[in-house]
Enzyme design. Structure first.
Site, PDB file in Angstrom:
ATOM      1  CG  HIS A  40     -53.618  98.939 -50.962  1.00 24.94           C
ATOM      2  ND1 HIS A  40     -54.144  99.393 -49.782  1.00 24.94           N
ATOM      3  CD2 HIS A  40     -54.659  98.667 -51.773  1.00 24.94           C
ATOM      4  CE1 HIS A  40     -55.461  99.379 -49.861  1.00 24.94           C
ATOM      5  NE2 HIS A  40     -55.811  98.948 -51.063  1.00 24.94           N
ATOM      6  CG  ASP A  87     -57.252  97.828 -59.146  1.00 28.19           C
ATOM      7  OD1 ASP A  87     -56.987  98.577 -58.191  1.00 28.19           O
ATOM      8  OD2 ASP A  87     -58.405  97.603 -59.533  1.00 28.19           O
TER       9      ASP A  87
HETATM   10  C1  SDX Z   1     -57.381 100.571 -55.009  1.00 29.69           C
HETATM   11  O1  SDX Z   1     -57.683 102.325 -50.412  1.00 29.69           O
HETATM   12  C2  SDX Z   1     -58.214 101.289 -50.877  1.00 29.69           C
HETATM   13  O2  SDX Z   1     -58.660 100.446 -50.142  1.00 29.69           O
HETATM   14  C3  SDX Z   1     -58.277 101.213 -52.401  1.00 29.69           C
HETATM   15  C4  SDX Z   1     -58.709  99.888 -52.983  1.00 29.69           C
HETATM   16  C5  SDX Z   1     -60.152  99.577 -52.666  1.00 29.69           C
HETATM   17  O3  SDX Z   1     -60.521  98.393 -52.676  1.00 29.69           O
HETATM   18  O4  SDX Z   1     -60.946 100.561 -52.503  1.00 29.69           O
HETATM   19  O5  SDX Z   1     -57.909  98.834 -52.483  1.00 29.69           O
HETATM   20  C6  SDX Z   1     -58.618  99.889 -54.517  1.00 29.69           C
HETATM   21  O6  SDX Z   1     -57.426 101.748 -55.253  1.00 29.69           O
HETATM   22  C7  SDX Z   1     -56.115  99.779 -55.141  1.00 29.69           C
HETATM   23  C8  SDX Z   1     -54.878 100.656 -55.620  1.00 29.69           C
HETATM   24  C9  SDX Z   1     -54.961 100.796 -57.136  1.00 29.69           C
HETATM   25  N1  SDX Z   1     -53.986 101.779 -57.629  1.00 29.69           N
HETATM   26  C10 SDX Z   1     -52.901 101.397 -58.342  1.00 29.69           C
HETATM   27  O7  SDX Z   1     -52.583 100.225 -58.566  1.00 29.69           O
HETATM   28  C11 SDX Z   1     -52.073 102.566 -58.893  1.00 29.69           C
HETATM   29  C12 SDX Z   1     -50.577 102.289 -58.666  1.00 29.69           C
HETATM   30  N2  SDX Z   1     -50.344 102.386 -57.241  1.00 29.69           N
HETATM   31  C13 SDX Z   1     -49.909 103.651 -56.722  1.00 29.69           C
HETATM   32  O8  SDX Z   1     -50.270 104.795 -57.369  1.00 29.69           O
HETATM   33  C14 SDX Z   1     -49.809 103.710 -55.217  1.00 29.69           C
HETATM   34  O9  SDX Z   1     -49.214 102.557 -54.808  1.00 29.69           O
HETATM   35  C15 SDX Z   1     -51.079 103.930 -54.425  1.00 29.69           C
HETATM   36  C16 SDX Z   1     -51.752 105.191 -54.821  1.00 29.69           C
HETATM   37  C17 SDX Z   1     -52.021 102.790 -54.587  1.00 29.69           C
HETATM   38  C18 SDX Z   1     -50.694 104.002 -52.949  1.00 29.69           C
HETATM   39  O10 SDX Z   1     -49.901 105.101 -52.792  1.00 29.69           O
HETATM   40  P1  SDX Z   1     -49.155 105.387 -51.365  1.00 29.69           P
HETATM   41  O11 SDX Z   1     -49.288 104.271 -50.419  1.00 29.69           O
HETATM   42  O12 SDX Z   1     -49.589 106.735 -50.956  1.00 29.69           O
HETATM   43  O13 SDX Z   1     -47.680 105.335 -51.795  1.00 29.69           O
HETATM   44  P2  SDX Z   1     -46.933 106.642 -52.148  1.00 29.69           P
HETATM   45  O14 SDX Z   1     -47.629 107.278 -53.304  1.00 29.69           O
HETATM   46  O15 SDX Z   1     -46.702 107.426 -50.895  1.00 29.69           O
HETATM   47  O16 SDX Z   1     -45.570 106.006 -52.635  1.00 29.69           O
HETATM   48  C19 SDX Z   1     -44.607 105.511 -51.686  1.00 29.69           C
HETATM   49  C20 SDX Z   1     -43.376 105.219 -52.540  1.00 29.69           C
HETATM   50  C21 SDX Z   1     -43.039 106.382 -53.467  1.00 29.69           C
HETATM   51  O17 SDX Z   1     -41.649 106.318 -53.735  1.00 29.69           O
HETATM   52  P3  SDX Z   1     -40.643 107.228 -52.781  1.00 29.69           P
HETATM   53  O18 SDX Z   1     -41.175 108.649 -52.849  1.00 29.69           O
HETATM   54  O19 SDX Z   1     -40.734 106.617 -51.408  1.00 29.69           O
HETATM   55  O20 SDX Z   1     -39.285 107.043 -53.453  1.00 29.69           O
HETATM   56  O21 SDX Z   1     -43.655 104.108 -53.392  1.00 29.69           O
HETATM   57  C22 SDX Z   1     -43.612 104.542 -54.748  1.00 29.69           C
HETATM   58  C23 SDX Z   1     -43.769 106.026 -54.736  1.00 29.69           C
HETATM   59  O22 SDX Z   1     -43.211 106.620 -55.889  1.00 29.69           O
HETATM   60  N3  SDX Z   1     -44.732 103.857 -55.401  1.00 29.69           N
HETATM   61  C24 SDX Z   1     -44.638 103.277 -56.596  1.00 29.69           C
HETATM   62  C25 SDX Z   1     -45.883 102.690 -56.825  1.00 29.69           C
HETATM   63  N4  SDX Z   1     -46.686 102.947 -55.771  1.00 29.69           N
HETATM   64  C26 SDX Z   1     -45.966 103.671 -54.900  1.00 29.69           C
HETATM   65  N5  SDX Z   1     -43.619 103.201 -57.493  1.00 29.69           N
HETATM   66  C27 SDX Z   1     -43.864 102.522 -58.638  1.00 29.69           C
HETATM   67  N6  SDX Z   1     -45.037 101.913 -58.917  1.00 29.69           N
HETATM   68  C28 SDX Z   1     -46.064 101.983 -58.044  1.00 29.69           C
HETATM   69  N7  SDX Z   1     -47.238 101.399 -58.314  1.00 29.69           N
END
Ligand code: SDX
Length: 434
Positions: free
Chosen positions: A311, A368
Protein backbone atom coordinates in the site's frame (compact mmCIF):
# COMPACT_ATOMS: atom_id res chain seq x y z
CA UNK A 1 -5.87 28.13 6.49
CA UNK A 2 -8.31 26.23 8.73
CA UNK A 3 -8.25 27.44 12.37
CA UNK A 4 -7.57 23.88 13.56
CA UNK A 5 -4.18 23.95 11.83
CA UNK A 6 -1.42 25.46 13.96
CA UNK A 7 1.67 27.34 12.75
CA UNK A 8 5.14 26.01 13.72
CA UNK A 9 8.56 27.62 13.48
CA UNK A 10 9.43 28.32 9.82
CA UNK A 11 11.66 25.94 7.88
CA UNK A 12 14.88 27.52 6.59
CA UNK A 13 15.91 26.42 3.13
CA UNK A 14 19.38 27.35 1.96
CA UNK A 15 19.78 27.52 -1.81
CA UNK A 16 22.88 28.89 -3.54
CA UNK A 17 24.09 30.52 -0.29
CA UNK A 18 20.74 32.26 0.29
CA UNK A 19 18.33 31.36 3.12
CA UNK A 20 14.60 31.20 2.54
CA UNK A 21 11.97 30.99 5.27
CA UNK A 22 9.07 28.61 4.53
CA UNK A 23 6.00 28.46 6.78
CA UNK A 24 5.33 25.13 8.52
CA UNK A 25 2.08 23.82 9.97
CA UNK A 26 0.80 20.94 12.11
CA UNK A 27 -2.59 19.26 11.70
CA UNK A 28 -4.89 18.07 14.48
CA UNK A 29 -3.34 14.59 14.39
CA UNK A 30 0.24 15.81 14.31
CA UNK A 31 0.99 15.71 10.58
CA UNK A 32 3.53 18.40 9.84
CA UNK A 33 3.83 20.25 6.53
CA UNK A 34 6.12 22.75 4.90
CA UNK A 35 4.12 25.27 2.88
CA UNK A 36 5.84 25.63 -0.52
CA UNK A 37 3.07 27.74 -2.10
CA UNK A 38 5.56 30.58 -2.70
CA UNK A 39 8.67 28.43 -3.29
CA UNK A 40 8.94 29.01 -7.04
CA UNK A 41 8.23 32.73 -6.90
CA UNK A 42 10.81 33.15 -4.09
CA UNK A 43 13.53 30.74 -5.26
CA UNK A 44 12.83 29.75 -8.88
CA UNK A 45 12.83 26.14 -7.72
CA UNK A 46 9.97 23.63 -7.84
CA UNK A 47 9.83 20.41 -5.85
CA UNK A 48 9.86 16.96 -7.46
CA UNK A 49 7.87 14.16 -5.79
CA UNK A 50 7.17 11.15 -8.02
CA UNK A 51 3.68 9.85 -7.15
CA UNK A 52 3.17 12.69 -4.64
CA UNK A 53 4.09 10.37 -1.75
CA UNK A 54 5.49 13.34 0.21
CA UNK A 55 3.14 16.06 -1.04
CA UNK A 56 -0.03 17.27 0.67
CA UNK A 57 -2.49 18.38 -2.03
CA UNK A 58 -4.98 20.00 0.33
CA UNK A 59 -6.32 20.36 3.85
CA UNK A 60 -9.17 17.97 4.55
CA UNK A 61 -11.44 17.13 7.50
CA UNK A 62 -13.00 13.97 6.06
CA UNK A 63 -10.69 10.98 6.67
CA UNK A 64 -7.57 10.45 8.74
CA UNK A 65 -5.06 7.66 8.07
CA UNK A 66 -1.94 6.80 10.03
CA UNK A 67 -0.15 4.34 7.75
CA UNK A 68 2.48 3.40 10.29
CA UNK A 69 -0.06 2.61 13.04
CA UNK A 70 -2.75 1.17 10.74
CA UNK A 71 -5.31 3.79 11.77
CA UNK A 72 -8.30 4.76 9.59
CA UNK A 73 -11.06 7.13 10.81
CA UNK A 74 -14.00 8.69 8.95
CA UNK A 75 -14.74 12.12 10.50
CA UNK A 76 -12.93 10.93 13.66
CA UNK A 77 -14.74 7.59 14.02
CA UNK A 78 -12.48 4.47 13.88
CA UNK A 79 -13.25 2.23 10.90
CA UNK A 80 -13.47 -0.78 13.22
CA UNK A 81 -16.35 0.82 15.17
CA UNK A 82 -18.21 1.88 12.04
CA UNK A 83 -17.83 -1.59 10.49
CA UNK A 84 -19.09 -3.19 13.71
CA UNK A 85 -22.02 -0.89 14.52
CA UNK A 86 -23.01 1.25 11.55
CA UNK A 87 -24.67 0.74 8.15
CA UNK A 88 -23.44 2.07 4.81
CA UNK A 89 -26.20 4.70 4.45
CA UNK A 90 -25.36 6.07 7.91
CA UNK A 91 -21.64 6.17 7.03
CA UNK A 92 -22.44 7.89 3.71
CA UNK A 93 -24.37 10.55 5.66
CA UNK A 94 -21.42 10.92 8.07
CA UNK A 95 -18.89 11.43 5.26
CA UNK A 96 -21.13 13.84 3.34
CA UNK A 97 -22.35 15.91 6.31
CA UNK A 98 -19.60 15.62 8.93
CA UNK A 99 -21.60 14.02 11.76
CA UNK A 100 -23.55 10.84 12.39
CA UNK A 101 -27.27 11.46 11.68
CA UNK A 102 -29.98 11.38 14.35
CA UNK A 103 -32.99 9.12 13.71
CA UNK A 104 -34.97 11.71 11.76
CA UNK A 105 -31.99 12.72 9.64
CA UNK A 106 -31.18 9.08 8.84
CA UNK A 107 -34.79 8.29 7.94
CA UNK A 108 -35.00 11.35 5.68
CA UNK A 109 -31.66 10.57 3.99
CA UNK A 110 -32.52 6.90 3.48
CA UNK A 111 -35.94 7.78 2.01
CA UNK A 112 -34.34 10.41 -0.25
CA UNK A 113 -31.85 7.81 -1.56
CA UNK A 114 -34.66 5.37 -2.26
CA UNK A 115 -36.70 8.02 -4.08
CA UNK A 116 -33.59 8.91 -6.14
CA UNK A 117 -32.73 5.36 -7.21
CA UNK A 118 -34.50 5.23 -10.61
CA UNK A 119 -32.57 6.31 -13.70
CA UNK A 120 -34.33 8.00 -16.64
CA UNK A 121 -36.12 5.38 -18.75
CA UNK A 122 -34.47 6.74 -21.91
CA UNK A 123 -31.08 5.76 -20.45
CA UNK A 124 -31.99 2.07 -20.70
CA UNK A 125 -31.29 2.14 -24.43
CA UNK A 126 -27.63 2.92 -23.70
CA UNK A 127 -27.14 -0.51 -22.16
CA UNK A 128 -28.16 -2.19 -25.41
CA UNK A 129 -25.45 -0.29 -27.26
CA UNK A 130 -22.58 -1.86 -25.36
CA UNK A 131 -21.00 -4.99 -26.88
CA UNK A 132 -21.76 -8.26 -25.04
CA UNK A 133 -19.07 -8.87 -22.44
CA UNK A 134 -18.27 -5.16 -21.99
CA UNK A 135 -16.45 -4.58 -18.72
CA UNK A 136 -18.97 -3.15 -16.21
CA UNK A 137 -16.52 -0.37 -15.23
CA UNK A 138 -16.60 0.88 -18.82
CA UNK A 139 -20.40 0.85 -18.70
CA UNK A 140 -20.46 2.56 -15.30
CA UNK A 141 -18.09 5.34 -16.40
CA UNK A 142 -20.13 5.94 -19.57
CA UNK A 143 -23.50 5.92 -17.82
CA UNK A 144 -22.38 8.24 -15.00
CA UNK A 145 -20.93 10.71 -17.50
CA UNK A 146 -24.20 10.58 -19.48
CA UNK A 147 -26.24 11.47 -16.36
CA UNK A 148 -25.18 15.09 -17.04
CA UNK A 149 -27.12 14.97 -20.33
CA UNK A 150 -30.32 13.80 -18.63
CA UNK A 151 -29.92 15.93 -15.51
CA UNK A 152 -28.18 19.11 -16.70
CA UNK A 153 -26.45 21.01 -13.93
CA UNK A 154 -27.30 24.75 -13.59
CA UNK A 155 -24.45 27.28 -13.61
CA UNK A 156 -25.28 28.33 -10.04
CA UNK A 157 -25.64 25.11 -8.01
CA UNK A 158 -28.08 25.89 -5.19
CA UNK A 159 -28.05 23.69 -2.06
CA UNK A 160 -31.23 21.78 -2.90
CA UNK A 161 -30.01 20.90 -6.41
CA UNK A 162 -26.61 19.84 -5.09
CA UNK A 163 -28.24 17.66 -2.43
CA UNK A 164 -30.39 16.02 -5.09
CA UNK A 165 -27.43 15.38 -7.39
CA UNK A 166 -25.47 13.82 -4.50
CA UNK A 167 -28.44 11.58 -3.66
CA UNK A 168 -28.82 10.65 -7.33
CA UNK A 169 -25.20 9.56 -7.59
CA UNK A 170 -25.07 7.65 -4.28
CA UNK A 171 -28.30 5.88 -5.18
CA UNK A 172 -28.24 5.46 -8.95
CA UNK A 173 -24.72 4.03 -9.05
CA UNK A 174 -26.32 0.82 -7.67
CA UNK A 175 -29.07 0.84 -10.28
CA UNK A 176 -26.60 1.36 -13.15
CA UNK A 177 -24.37 -1.42 -11.78
CA UNK A 178 -27.22 -3.90 -11.38
CA UNK A 179 -28.74 -3.03 -14.76
CA UNK A 180 -25.36 -3.52 -16.49
CA UNK A 181 -25.13 -6.97 -14.89
CA UNK A 182 -28.67 -7.96 -15.90
CA UNK A 183 -27.99 -6.79 -19.46
CA UNK A 184 -24.75 -8.81 -19.54
CA UNK A 185 -26.64 -12.03 -18.73
CA UNK A 186 -29.65 -11.21 -20.91
CA UNK A 187 -32.12 -11.10 -18.01
CA UNK A 188 -34.90 -8.54 -17.57
CA UNK A 189 -34.07 -5.50 -15.45
CA UNK A 190 -35.23 -5.55 -11.83
CA UNK A 191 -36.12 -2.07 -10.60
CA UNK A 192 -35.25 -0.61 -7.19
CA UNK A 193 -38.04 -1.08 -4.67
CA UNK A 194 -39.33 1.10 -1.85
CA UNK A 195 -39.57 -2.14 0.15
CA UNK A 196 -35.81 -2.53 0.54
CA UNK A 197 -33.00 -0.63 2.20
CA UNK A 198 -29.86 0.40 0.30
CA UNK A 199 -27.79 -2.80 0.16
CA UNK A 200 -30.77 -5.18 0.01
CA UNK A 201 -32.12 -3.14 -2.88
CA UNK A 202 -28.86 -3.54 -4.76
CA UNK A 203 -28.70 -7.31 -4.20
CA UNK A 204 -32.36 -7.66 -5.19
CA UNK A 205 -31.76 -5.71 -8.42
CA UNK A 206 -28.77 -7.94 -9.11
CA UNK A 207 -30.22 -11.37 -8.41
CA UNK A 208 -34.04 -11.25 -8.33
CA UNK A 209 -36.03 -12.26 -11.42
CA UNK A 210 -39.72 -12.20 -12.37
CA UNK A 211 -39.58 -15.98 -12.59
CA UNK A 212 -37.16 -16.83 -9.79
CA UNK A 213 -37.72 -16.25 -6.11
CA UNK A 214 -34.70 -14.53 -4.55
CA UNK A 215 -34.37 -14.68 -0.78
CA UNK A 216 -32.07 -12.08 0.75
CA UNK A 217 -29.55 -13.78 3.06
CA UNK A 218 -29.03 -11.45 6.07
CA UNK A 219 -25.41 -12.58 6.40
CA UNK A 220 -24.74 -11.68 2.75
CA UNK A 221 -26.53 -8.32 3.12
CA UNK A 222 -24.48 -7.55 6.24
CA UNK A 223 -21.21 -8.58 4.56
CA UNK A 224 -21.84 -6.43 1.46
CA UNK A 225 -22.98 -3.50 3.61
CA UNK A 226 -19.78 -3.80 5.65
CA UNK A 227 -17.76 -4.06 2.39
CA UNK A 228 -19.29 -0.76 1.26
CA UNK A 229 -18.50 0.89 4.62
CA UNK A 230 -14.84 -0.18 4.40
CA UNK A 231 -14.53 1.26 0.88
CA UNK A 232 -16.44 4.50 1.51
CA UNK A 233 -13.41 6.80 1.71
CA UNK A 234 -9.66 6.73 1.99
CA UNK A 235 -8.24 10.27 2.04
CA UNK A 236 -6.25 11.39 -1.04
CA UNK A 237 -6.02 8.03 -2.87
CA UNK A 238 -5.53 7.89 -6.63
CA UNK A 239 -9.21 8.03 -7.61
CA UNK A 240 -10.14 10.69 -5.02
CA UNK A 241 -7.19 12.78 -6.17
CA UNK A 242 -8.55 12.40 -9.71
CA UNK A 243 -11.93 13.64 -8.48
CA UNK A 244 -10.30 16.66 -6.85
CA UNK A 245 -8.20 17.36 -9.96
CA UNK A 246 -11.21 17.24 -12.29
CA UNK A 247 -13.32 19.15 -9.75
CA UNK A 248 -10.73 21.92 -9.50
CA UNK A 249 -11.53 22.91 -13.10
CA UNK A 250 -15.20 23.32 -12.01
CA UNK A 251 -16.28 20.55 -14.38
CA UNK A 252 -19.79 19.25 -13.64
CA UNK A 253 -19.98 16.71 -10.80
CA UNK A 254 -20.98 13.81 -13.09
CA UNK A 255 -17.80 14.38 -15.15
CA UNK A 256 -15.79 14.72 -11.94
CA UNK A 257 -17.07 11.39 -10.58
CA UNK A 258 -16.39 9.77 -13.96
CA UNK A 259 -12.73 10.78 -13.50
CA UNK A 260 -12.73 8.94 -10.18
CA UNK A 261 -14.30 5.83 -11.73
CA UNK A 262 -11.70 5.83 -14.50
CA UNK A 263 -8.77 6.02 -12.06
CA UNK A 264 -10.28 3.39 -9.76
CA UNK A 265 -10.41 0.89 -12.64
CA UNK A 266 -6.63 0.42 -12.68
CA UNK A 267 -5.28 -2.94 -11.38
CA UNK A 268 -2.96 -1.15 -8.94
CA UNK A 269 -5.93 0.64 -7.35
CA UNK A 270 -9.55 -0.48 -7.31
CA UNK A 271 -9.02 -3.12 -9.95
CA UNK A 272 -6.81 -5.07 -7.54
CA UNK A 273 -9.74 -6.96 -5.93
CA UNK A 274 -10.51 -8.55 -9.29
CA UNK A 275 -6.80 -9.31 -9.81
CA UNK A 276 -6.56 -11.00 -6.40
CA UNK A 277 -9.26 -13.51 -7.33
CA UNK A 278 -7.65 -14.13 -10.73
CA UNK A 279 -4.36 -14.77 -8.88
CA UNK A 280 -5.98 -17.17 -6.38
CA UNK A 281 -7.85 -18.99 -9.16
CA UNK A 282 -4.61 -19.40 -11.12
CA UNK A 283 -2.80 -20.82 -8.08
CA UNK A 284 -5.76 -23.14 -7.45
CA UNK A 285 -5.78 -24.28 -11.09
CA UNK A 286 -2.03 -24.97 -10.98
CA UNK A 287 -2.57 -27.01 -7.82
CA UNK A 288 0.09 -25.07 -5.97
CA UNK A 289 0.08 -23.72 -2.43
CA UNK A 290 1.25 -20.31 -3.55
CA UNK A 291 4.95 -20.75 -2.83
CA UNK A 292 5.87 -20.67 -6.53
CA UNK A 293 3.68 -17.63 -7.14
CA UNK A 294 5.26 -15.78 -4.22
CA UNK A 295 8.72 -16.52 -5.61
CA UNK A 296 7.60 -15.01 -8.92
CA UNK A 297 6.12 -11.96 -7.14
CA UNK A 298 9.52 -11.39 -5.53
CA UNK A 299 11.22 -11.54 -8.91
CA UNK A 300 10.97 -8.15 -10.64
CA UNK A 301 11.53 -9.74 -14.04
CA UNK A 302 8.41 -11.90 -13.66
CA UNK A 303 6.15 -8.85 -14.02
CA UNK A 304 3.99 -10.39 -11.28
CA UNK A 305 3.02 -8.88 -7.95
CA UNK A 306 1.28 -10.42 -4.97
CA UNK A 307 -2.03 -8.71 -5.63
CA UNK A 308 -3.80 -7.46 -2.53
CA UNK A 309 -0.46 -6.86 -0.81
CA UNK A 310 1.30 -3.54 -0.28
CA UNK A 311 0.00 0.00 0.00
CA UNK A 312 1.16 3.56 -0.73
CA UNK A 313 0.33 4.60 2.83
CA UNK A 314 -0.12 1.56 5.09
CA UNK A 315 3.30 0.26 6.03
CA UNK A 316 1.57 -1.88 8.60
CA UNK A 317 -1.66 -3.89 8.40
CA UNK A 318 -4.49 -2.21 6.48
CA UNK A 319 -7.17 -2.07 9.23
CA UNK A 320 -9.82 -2.80 6.61
CA UNK A 321 -8.10 -6.07 5.69
CA UNK A 322 -8.32 -7.11 9.34
CA UNK A 323 -12.08 -6.52 9.43
CA UNK A 324 -12.64 -8.25 6.08
CA UNK A 325 -10.62 -11.28 7.15
CA UNK A 326 -12.89 -11.75 10.19
CA UNK A 327 -15.99 -11.50 8.00
CA UNK A 328 -14.50 -13.94 5.52
CA UNK A 329 -14.26 -16.56 8.24
CA UNK A 330 -17.88 -15.96 9.26
CA UNK A 331 -19.30 -15.93 5.74
CA UNK A 332 -17.25 -18.72 4.21
CA UNK A 333 -17.83 -21.08 7.11
CA UNK A 334 -21.59 -20.99 6.53
CA UNK A 335 -23.07 -24.36 5.62
CA UNK A 336 -22.88 -24.93 1.90
CA UNK A 337 -20.34 -22.14 1.36
CA UNK A 338 -16.92 -23.60 0.79
CA UNK A 339 -14.37 -21.65 -1.20
CA UNK A 340 -10.96 -23.30 -1.69
CA UNK A 341 -9.56 -19.89 -2.57
CA UNK A 342 -9.87 -18.83 1.09
CA UNK A 343 -7.40 -21.50 2.16
CA UNK A 344 -5.02 -20.39 -0.61
CA UNK A 345 -5.35 -16.76 0.51
CA UNK A 346 -4.63 -17.69 4.11
CA UNK A 347 -1.61 -19.74 2.97
CA UNK A 348 -0.26 -16.87 0.86
CA UNK A 349 -0.63 -14.48 3.77
CA UNK A 350 1.07 -16.91 6.13
CA UNK A 351 4.05 -17.41 3.77
CA UNK A 352 4.39 -13.71 2.83
CA UNK A 353 4.25 -12.45 6.42
CA UNK A 354 7.25 -14.61 7.26
CA UNK A 355 9.22 -13.73 4.12
CA UNK A 356 11.87 -11.03 4.47
CA UNK A 357 11.13 -9.70 0.98
CA UNK A 358 7.67 -8.59 2.13
CA UNK A 359 8.67 -7.78 5.71
CA UNK A 360 11.59 -5.57 4.66
CA UNK A 361 9.36 -3.68 2.20
CA UNK A 362 6.52 -3.44 4.74
CA UNK A 363 4.12 -5.20 2.41
CA UNK A 364 0.98 -6.37 4.22
CA UNK A 365 -2.47 -7.47 3.05
CA UNK A 366 -4.54 -4.47 1.94
CA UNK A 367 -8.28 -3.97 1.60
CA UNK A 368 -8.36 -5.94 -1.64
CA UNK A 369 -6.76 -9.14 -0.39
CA UNK A 370 -9.88 -10.54 1.28
CA UNK A 371 -12.64 -8.37 -0.16
CA UNK A 372 -12.97 -10.42 -3.36
CA UNK A 373 -13.68 -13.60 -1.37
CA UNK A 374 -16.64 -11.92 0.31
CA UNK A 375 -17.99 -10.72 -3.03
CA UNK A 376 -17.60 -14.21 -4.47
CA UNK A 377 -19.52 -15.68 -1.52
CA UNK A 378 -22.30 -13.19 -2.30
CA UNK A 379 -22.40 -14.42 -5.90
CA UNK A 380 -21.06 -11.16 -7.35
CA UNK A 381 -19.29 -11.91 -10.67
CA UNK A 382 -15.56 -11.12 -10.58
CA UNK A 383 -15.76 -8.44 -13.27
CA UNK A 384 -18.20 -6.53 -11.04
CA UNK A 385 -15.82 -6.34 -8.07
CA UNK A 386 -14.40 -2.92 -8.90
CA UNK A 387 -17.94 -1.66 -9.56
CA UNK A 388 -18.79 -2.60 -5.96
CA UNK A 389 -15.70 -0.65 -4.87
CA UNK A 390 -17.04 2.35 -6.83
CA UNK A 391 -20.48 2.03 -5.15
CA UNK A 392 -18.74 2.11 -1.77
CA UNK A 393 -16.38 4.98 -2.67
CA UNK A 394 -19.13 7.22 -4.10
CA UNK A 395 -19.93 9.09 -0.84
CA UNK A 396 -16.22 9.62 -0.23
CA UNK A 397 -15.64 11.04 -3.71
CA UNK A 398 -18.65 13.35 -3.31
CA UNK A 399 -17.57 14.45 0.18
CA UNK A 400 -14.14 15.47 -1.17
CA UNK A 401 -15.69 17.23 -4.17
CA UNK A 402 -18.04 19.15 -1.84
CA UNK A 403 -15.23 20.02 0.60
CA UNK A 404 -13.17 21.41 -2.28
CA UNK A 405 -15.86 23.40 -4.14
CA UNK A 406 -17.19 24.90 -0.89
CA UNK A 407 -13.68 25.71 0.37
CA UNK A 408 -12.26 29.24 0.69
CA UNK A 409 -11.05 29.14 -2.90
CA UNK A 410 -10.93 26.46 -5.58
CA UNK A 411 -7.38 26.53 -6.94
CA UNK A 412 -7.13 24.64 -10.23
CA UNK A 413 -4.73 21.67 -9.93
CA UNK A 414 -1.72 22.35 -12.15
CA UNK A 415 1.53 20.64 -11.04
CA UNK A 416 4.86 21.72 -12.46
CA UNK A 417 7.57 19.49 -14.00
CA UNK A 418 11.27 19.16 -14.67
CA UNK A 419 11.67 19.28 -18.45
CA UNK A 420 14.19 16.76 -19.76
CA UNK A 421 13.45 16.77 -23.50
CA UNK A 422 15.09 18.44 -26.50
CA UNK A 423 16.41 21.99 -26.09
CA UNK A 424 15.57 24.69 -28.68
CA UNK A 425 15.69 23.57 -32.30
CA UNK A 426 14.09 24.91 -35.52
CA UNK A 427 11.75 23.39 -38.08
CA UNK A 428 13.42 21.72 -41.06
CA UNK A 429 11.74 21.16 -44.40
CA UNK A 430 11.21 17.47 -45.08
CA UNK A 431 13.69 17.62 -47.95
CA UNK A 432 16.38 18.55 -45.40
CA UNK A 433 15.71 15.62 -43.11
CA UNK A 434 17.77 12.43 -43.22
C1 SDX B 1 -5.97 0.39 -3.10
O1 SDX B 1 -4.15 4.80 -1.89
C2 SDX B 1 -5.15 4.22 -1.40
O2 SDX B 1 -5.64 4.60 -0.36
C3 SDX B 1 -5.71 3.07 -2.23
C4 SDX B 1 -6.77 2.22 -1.57
C5 SDX B 1 -8.05 2.99 -1.35
O3 SDX B 1 -8.82 2.61 -0.46
O4 SDX B 1 -8.31 3.94 -2.16
O5 SDX B 1 -6.32 1.74 -0.32
C6 SDX B 1 -7.16 1.02 -2.45
O6 SDX B 1 -5.64 0.77 -4.19
C7 SDX B 1 -5.21 -0.67 -2.36
C8 SDX B 1 -3.95 -1.21 -3.16
C9 SDX B 1 -4.44 -2.25 -4.16
N1 SDX B 1 -3.36 -2.62 -5.10
C10 SDX B 1 -2.78 -3.84 -5.05
O7 SDX B 1 -3.02 -4.70 -4.19
C11 SDX B 1 -1.78 -4.11 -6.18
C12 SDX B 1 -0.52 -4.77 -5.61
N2 SDX B 1 0.16 -3.76 -4.83
C13 SDX B 1 1.18 -2.98 -5.48
O8 SDX B 1 1.11 -2.78 -6.82
C14 SDX B 1 1.76 -1.87 -4.64
O9 SDX B 1 1.96 -2.37 -3.39
C15 SDX B 1 0.98 -0.58 -4.54
C16 SDX B 1 0.75 0.02 -5.88
C17 SDX B 1 -0.33 -0.78 -3.86
C18 SDX B 1 1.80 0.39 -3.68
O10 SDX B 1 2.96 0.64 -4.36
P1 SDX B 1 4.16 1.50 -3.65
O11 SDX B 1 3.91 1.76 -2.23
O12 SDX B 1 4.42 2.63 -4.56
O13 SDX B 1 5.29 0.46 -3.64
P2 SDX B 1 6.33 0.45 -4.79
O14 SDX B 1 5.61 0.19 -6.07
O15 SDX B 1 7.22 1.64 -4.65
O16 SDX B 1 7.12 -0.85 -4.36
C19 SDX B 1 8.07 -0.82 -3.27
C20 SDX B 1 8.76 -2.17 -3.36
C21 SDX B 1 9.22 -2.49 -4.78
O17 SDX B 1 10.32 -3.37 -4.68
P3 SDX B 1 11.84 -2.71 -4.71
O18 SDX B 1 11.90 -1.85 -5.96
O19 SDX B 1 11.95 -1.91 -3.44
O20 SDX B 1 12.74 -3.93 -4.75
O21 SDX B 1 7.84 -3.19 -3.00
C22 SDX B 1 7.62 -4.04 -4.13
C23 SDX B 1 8.05 -3.27 -5.33
O22 SDX B 1 8.41 -4.13 -6.40
N3 SDX B 1 6.18 -4.32 -4.12
C24 SDX B 1 5.67 -5.53 -4.34
C25 SDX B 1 4.29 -5.39 -4.18
N4 SDX B 1 4.02 -4.10 -3.89
C26 SDX B 1 5.19 -3.45 -3.86
N5 SDX B 1 6.26 -6.72 -4.65
C27 SDX B 1 5.43 -7.78 -4.80
N6 SDX B 1 4.09 -7.72 -4.65
C28 SDX B 1 3.49 -6.55 -4.35
N7 SDX B 1 2.16 -6.47 -4.21
Amino acid sequence: MNENIKVLAPAILTLEDKDYSLPTYIGVEGEKAIDITKLRSQTGYVTLDDGYGNTGACESAITYIDGEKGILRYRGYPIEELAAHSRFVEVAYLLLNGDLPNSDQLKHFSTHLNQSSIIHEDMHHFFSGFPRGSHPMGILATMVASLSTFYPIPEELDEATETQIVANLVSQVRTIAAFSYKKSIGEPLVYPSIKYKYTSNFLNMMFASPVRDYQLDPDIVDAIDMFLILHADHEQNCSTSSVRTAGSSLANVYAVITAGIAALWGPRHGGANQEVIKMLEQIHAEGGDGTEFINQAKDKDSGRRLMGFGHRVYKNFDPRAQVLKQHCDKLLNKPGVNDPLLDIARRLEEIALKDDYFISRKLYPNVDFYSGLILRAAGIPTNMFTVLFAIGRMPGWLAHWREMVHGDQVTIYRPRQIYMGETLRHYQDITQRT
